[in-house]
Design an enzyme around this catalytic site. Structure first.
Site, PDB file in Angstrom:
ATOM      1  N   HIS A 282       0.905  -1.109   0.091  1.00  0.00           N
ATOM      2  CA  HIS A 282      -0.068   0.086  -0.018  1.00  0.00           C
ATOM      3  C   HIS A 282       0.958   1.338   0.025  1.00  0.00           C
ATOM      4  CE1 HIS A 282      -2.184   2.833   3.073  1.00  0.00           C
ATOM      5  NE2 HIS A 282      -2.556   3.216   2.012  1.00  0.00           N
TER       6      HIS A 282
ATOM      7  N   HIS B 297      -8.528   7.669   7.873  1.00  0.00           N
ATOM      8  CA  HIS B 297      -7.959   6.259   7.717  1.00  0.00           C
ATOM      9  C   HIS B 297      -9.048   5.351   7.987  1.00  0.00           C
ATOM     10  CE1 HIS B 297      -4.607   8.146   6.175  1.00  0.00           C
ATOM     11  NE2 HIS B 297      -3.790   8.121   7.420  1.00  0.00           N
TER      12      HIS B 297
ATOM     13  N   ARG C 280      -5.610  24.211   7.533  1.00  0.00           N
ATOM     14  CA  ARG C 280      -4.904  22.837   7.199  1.00  0.00           C
ATOM     15  C   ARG C 280      -4.187  22.294   8.627  1.00  0.00           C
ATOM     16  NH1 ARG C 280      -3.747  18.250   6.849  1.00  0.00           N
ATOM     17  NH2 ARG C 280      -2.380  17.242   4.862  1.00  0.00           N
TER      18      ARG C 280
ATOM     19  N   CYS D 273      -1.078  26.752   0.784  1.00  0.00           N
ATOM     20  CA  CYS D 273      -0.740  25.419   0.944  1.00  0.00           C
ATOM     21  C   CYS D 273       0.140  24.499  -0.129  1.00  0.00           C
ATOM     22  CB  CYS D 273      -1.914  24.217   1.014  1.00  0.00           C
ATOM     23  SG  CYS D 273      -1.445  22.611   1.695  1.00  0.00           S
TER      24      CYS D 273
ATOM     25  N   TYR E 236       5.722  17.398   1.440  1.00  0.00           N
ATOM     26  CA  TYR E 236       6.291  18.976   0.777  1.00  0.00           C
ATOM     27  C   TYR E 236       7.619  18.888   0.044  1.00  0.00           C
ATOM     28  CZ  TYR E 236       2.166  19.750   3.679  1.00  0.00           C
ATOM     29  OH  TYR E 236       0.930  19.909   4.193  1.00  0.00           O
TER      30      TYR E 236
HETATM   31  N1  LIG Z   1       1.454  23.300  14.108  1.00  0.00           N
HETATM   32  C1  LIG Z   1       1.290  23.100  13.010  1.00  0.00           C
HETATM   33  N2  LIG Z   1       1.505  24.096  12.170  1.00  0.00           N
HETATM   34  C2  LIG Z   1       1.117  24.038  10.793  1.00  0.00           C
HETATM   35  C3  LIG Z   1       0.400  22.701  10.377  1.00  0.00           C
HETATM   36  C4  LIG Z   1      -0.037  21.990  11.432  1.00  0.00           C
HETATM   37  O1  LIG Z   1      -0.625  20.982  10.989  1.00  0.00           O
HETATM   38  N3  LIG Z   1       0.520  21.950  12.557  1.00  0.00           N
HETATM   39  N4  LIG Z   1      -0.052  22.869   8.908  1.00  0.00           N
HETATM   40  C5  LIG Z   1       0.745  23.561   8.193  1.00  0.00           C
HETATM   41  C6  LIG Z   1       0.403  23.611   6.741  1.00  0.00           C
HETATM   42  S1  LIG Z   1       0.582  22.127   5.661  1.00  0.00           S
HETATM   43  C7  LIG Z   1      -0.349  24.608   6.312  1.00  0.00           C
HETATM   44  S2  LIG Z   1      -0.723  24.622   4.621  1.00  0.00           S
HETATM   45  C8  LIG Z   1      -0.659  25.689   6.912  1.00  0.00           C
HETATM   46  C9  LIG Z   1      -2.156  26.217   7.021  1.00  0.00           C
HETATM   47  O2  LIG Z   1      -2.365  27.388   7.815  1.00  0.00           O
HETATM   48  P1  LIG Z   1      -3.931  27.668   8.303  1.00  0.00           P
HETATM   49  O3  LIG Z   1      -4.611  26.525   8.815  1.00  0.00           O
HETATM   50  O4  LIG Z   1      -3.749  28.980   9.413  1.00  0.00           O
HETATM   51  O5  LIG Z   1      -4.501  28.071   6.808  1.00  0.00           O
HETATM   52  O6  LIG Z   1      -0.206  25.680   8.435  1.00  0.00           O
HETATM   53  C10 LIG Z   1       1.122  24.978   8.601  1.00  0.00           C
HETATM   54  N5  LIG Z   1       1.426  24.689   9.991  1.00  0.00           N
HETATM   55 MO   LIG Z   2      -0.126  22.567   3.884  1.00  0.00          MO
END
Ligand SMILES: Nc1nc2c(c(=O)[nH]1)N[C@H]1C(S)=C(S)[C@@H](COP(=O)(O)O)O[C@H]1N2
Ligand SMILES: [Mo]
Length: 573
Positions: A138, A162, A240, A289, A424
Site C-alpha cells: 500500500h 483512515h 490545514r 498550502c 512537501y
Molecule cells: N503546528 C502546525 N503548524 C502547521 C500545520 C500543522 O498541522 N500544525 N499545518 C501547516 C500547513 S501544511 C499549512 S498549509 C498551514 C495552514 O495554515 P492555516 O490552517 O492557518 O491556513 O499551516 C502549517 N502549519
Molecule cells: Mo499545507
C-alpha cells in the site's frame, strides 16, 4: 515549559485505549506467526497486489467488490443486503468482537512482530492483524510501521480519515487472532473516545468551510467567495491541520528559543506578554498550502494527498514580533548556522510535534518579514490558525508557517520532522512510489507563481455583460519569495489571443511583495466560440516566471506545486 509540555502530551496520549490492554495482559507464548494467518486473498501475491492497486487507486469497483465478497462469512447472518450505514455499524464492531475461528495472542507475542523481518502485527481493539503485506504494497503503508507490534488505536484516534468502512473491511481481512485478556464491551470504546478523545476540544468552524477531512480538520472556503475581498475574512481562511488542535491558555503559553552554539546564551523563554511587548510589525502575506489545486493535477494521474481545490490559500494582514529582532537580540550571527527549526504544540501519537524549518538567512533578513504573529487581520489569532502564536514566513509554502509555536531552534540541520523530510517536496513526473527517494529532493520553501479563476465557476452559465459580448472573469494570483505579480493573461480561444487583467495589489516593493493580487478581466466572447468556452488564466511574476501550461509535465506523486494554467469551462448563455 516542561509542565506545559507534559500536559499537552497528556492530552493526546493519556487516553490511549491500548494502555489498558497493555496493563492487563501478561506474557508467555511463542511465535505463532503465519501459522493461522488468514490472508486477504488466497490465489497468491500477484492477484493480491492487483487488488491492492485497484483498491488504493481510489476504491475502484473491482477492489470494492472483492472486499464485500471477501467478507461474506462475516455478513452472512444478514438476510438482506445491509445498507452502507448498517454495514458500517457492523464493521465498527469487528475489532471489539472476538473471532471464535481464530487463536488468541498475548501482547508480547504481538510486540515481537514489529519489523519487515519478523512480520508486522498490529492490534486494533481486541483484533490482532498481520499487516506485513499491507505495509509492503500500500503506497504510504509504511506509516503503519509506526504502530508495528502495538495498538493502532491511538493512531486512529488521531488519523481518523483512515478509519473508513473500506479500511475496516480491508483490515478485518488481515485478522489473524484475538488479543487475550481484553474485555471490551461494544460501546465502551465509543464513550471513552468522546471523553478522552484528542478531538474533544476542536474549535467551532464556519459552516461555509467545507471539510476535505474532519479529523484532522482540513477545509477550504467556496472558491467563488475567495476573490471577493483582498483580505480573506478570518473565519473563511482555509484550515490545514495535521493533528488535533492543541488547547493552550495565554497564561501558560511559553516559547522556547535555542539560539545555537557560539554565543553560549542560555535558551530564552518568552511568554505571551513578553512577545507582545516587543516592537509590533505587520505584514500582508498570502499563505498557500503546497497542495493547493491538487485536485486538478490528480486528473492527469492519481496523486496522494487531500484533494484541495484552488481555495487552500488566503491573504491576511499578520501582526506580531519580528523573528529577526528576537534572534539578533540573542546574538545569532548570519554565518553561524543554516536553519531555523520551528515546533508546534500539536503532537502526533508518538509525541513528536508538528515541525518544519526555514533557512536562517530568511529568518534573519528584516526584509524577509518573518514574524511571531498573534494577530490576523487585526483580530486575535484563532485556535485553528495557531493561537496564541504562529510563525508567519511570507512567500514560503504554508507548511513552514508553524502554528501553536512552542519552540525555535537555530541549527545546522533542517527539521527532522516528517513534514520537512518526507513530505512537501517535488519530484519528476516519472518518479513513482517504487522509485521515490525523499532524501534526494529539497524541501519546498518559496512557492512558484500561480493563479486561479474564482468566478465564473466551472460549468456556470455566463451571460455576456454588454452588447459587444464580454464576460467578466475574476481571480487571484500569487508568487512565492516576495515576487510581485506583474501580469495576468487570459484567453478564451486556447491561446490564440490573450487579454491582460487589471490587478488589485498592495504597493509593496518587489522582493518583499508577499500579499496576493486579485485581478479582473473582461474577455470578449466571439460568435465563433460557440456556447462552450474554456477560459485559461496564467500569471507572470517579477522574475518573468510564468505558469506552465499543462499539469502533465509538472505532475508529481504528492500532488504539490500544482501551478499549471487554471482552465475553467463555462457555457455562454
Ligand atoms: N503546528 C502546525 N503548524 C502547521 C500545520 C500543522 O498541522 N500544525 N499545518 C501547516 C500547513 S501544511 C499549512 S498549509 C498551514 C495552514 O495554515 P492555516 O490552517 O492557518 O491556513 O499551516 C502549517 N502549519
Ligand atoms: Mo499545507
Amino acid at each position: 515549559m516542561r509542565l506545559l509540555w507534559r500536559s499537552l502530551r497528556g492530552l493526546v496520549l493519556h487516553h490511549r485505549p491500548h494502555r489498558r490492554f497493555l496493563a492487563t495482559i501478561s506474557s508467555t507464548g511463542n511465535d505463532q506467526r503465519k501459522q493461522q494467518s488468514h490472508k486477504w486473498s488466497s490465489p497468491g501475491s500477484r492477484t493480491e497486489r492487483l487488488l491492492y492497486a485497484a483498491y488504493w487507486a481510489g476504491g475502484l469497483a473491482l477492489g470494492y467488490h472483492w472486499l464485500s465478497d471477501g467478507h461474506k462469512p462475516l455478513l452472512a447472518e444478514a438476510q438482506v443486503v445491509p445498507s452502507d450505514d448498517e454495514q458500517e455499524a457492523r464493521a465498527r464492531l469487528w475489532h471489539i468482537t472476538p473471532r471464535a475461528d481464530l487463536p488468541n495472542y498475548k501482547t508480547d507475542q504481538v510486540e515481537q512482530h514489529n519489523s519487515a523481518k519478523t512480520g508486522i502485527w498490529i492490534t486494533y481493539g481486541l483484533g490482532v492483524y498481520d499487516v506485513t503485506d499491507f505495509a509492503d504494497n500500500h503506497p504510504g503503508g509504511d506509516k503503519i510501521l509506526m504502530a508495528a507490534g502495538s495498538a493502532i488505536d491511538p493512531f486512529w484516534a488521531i488519523y481518523q480519515q483512515h478509519n473508513t468502512l473500506e479500511v475496516l473491511e480491508l483490515l478485518e481481512g488481515f485478522r489473524i487472532g484475538n488479543l487475550e485478556g481484553v474485555d471490551l464491551k461494544p460501546g465502551a470504546s465509543a464513550a471513552e473516545d468522546e471523553l478522552g478523545s484528542p478531538w474533544a476540544h476542536e474549535p467551532q468552524r464556519h459552516a461555509l468551510l467545507k471539510p476535505a477531512s474532519k479529523r484532522p480538520f482540513n477545509a477550504e472556503p467556496p472558491i467563488g467567495l475567495l476573490a471577493e475581498q483582498f483580505l480573506t475574512p478570518n473565519e473563511l481562511f482555509y484550515v490545514r491541520n495535521h493533528l488535533p488542535v492543541p488547547v493552550i491558555s495565554a497564561e501558560e503559553y511559553e516559547l522556547e528559543i535555542e539560539s545555537g552554539s557560539s554565543k553560549k546564551k542560555d535558551p530564552l523563554t518568552l511568554n505571551l506578554e513578553e512577545i507582545k511587548a516587543l516592537p509590533k510589525h505587520s505584514v500582508t502575506a498570502a499563505i498557500m498550502c503546497g497542495g493547493n489545486r491538487r485536485s486538478e493535477m490528480t486528473k492527469v494521474k492519481a496523486v496522494k494527498g487531500l484533494s484541495w481545490g484552488a481555495g487552500a490559500v488566503g491573504n491576511a494582514k499578520w501582526s506580531g514580533a519580528r523573528l529577526c529582532d528576537v534572534l539578533r537580540e540573542q546574538g545569532v550571527q548570519p554565518d553561524e548556522s543554516k536553519h531555523v527549526i520551528f515546533e508546534g504544540a500539536d503532537l502526533d501519537p508518538t509525541s513528536h510535534p508538528y515541525g518544519a524549518s526555514i533557512p536562517l538567512s530568511k529568518a534573519l533578513d528584516p526584509r524577509g518579514d518573518v514574524i511571531l504573529a498573534y494577530e490576523m487581520n487585526g483580530e486575535t489569532l484563532s485556535r485553528d490558525h495557531g493561537y496564541p502564536i504562529r510563525v508567519i514566513v511570507p512567500g514560503t509554502v504554508g507548511a513552514r508557517n508553524v502554528k501553536w509555536l512552542t519552540r525555535i531552534v537555530v541549527a545546522d540541520k533542517e527539521s527532522d520532522s516528517h513534514w520537512q523530510q518526507n513530505d512537501y517536496k517535488g519530484f519528476s513526473p516519472s518518479t513513482d512510489w517504487d522509485t521515490v527517494d525523499f532524501s534526494k529532493s529539497d524541501a519546498i520553501q518559496a512557492m512558484p507563481v500561480t493563479s486561479a479563476i474564482c468566478t465564473p465557476q466551472p460549468g456556470a452559465r455566463v451571460k455576456p455583460d454588454d452588447d459587444d459580448g464580454h464576460i467578466t472573469v475574476r481571480g487571484y494570483a500569487w508568487s512565492g519569495g516576495g515576487r510581485k505579480i506583474v501580469r495576468v493573461d487570459l484567453t478564451s480561444d486556447e491561446g490564440k489571443s490573450w487579454h491582460v487583467a487589471e490587478l488589485e495589489q498592495e504597493d509593496s516593493p518587489d522582493g518583499r511583495h508577499y500579499g496576493w493580487s486579485l485581478w479582473t478581466a473582461r474577455l470578449p466572447i466571439s460568435e465563433s466560440s460557440g456556447s462552450d468556452v474554456e477560459i485559461w488564466a496564467k500569471a507572470v511574476d517579477s522574475a518573468y516566471n510564468v505558469q506552465p501550461e499543462k499539469f502533465e509535465h509538472i505532475w508529481n506523486l504528492r500532488g504539490v506545486l500544482a501551478n499549471a494554467y487554471h482552465k475553467v469551462r463555462v457555457k455562454i448563455a
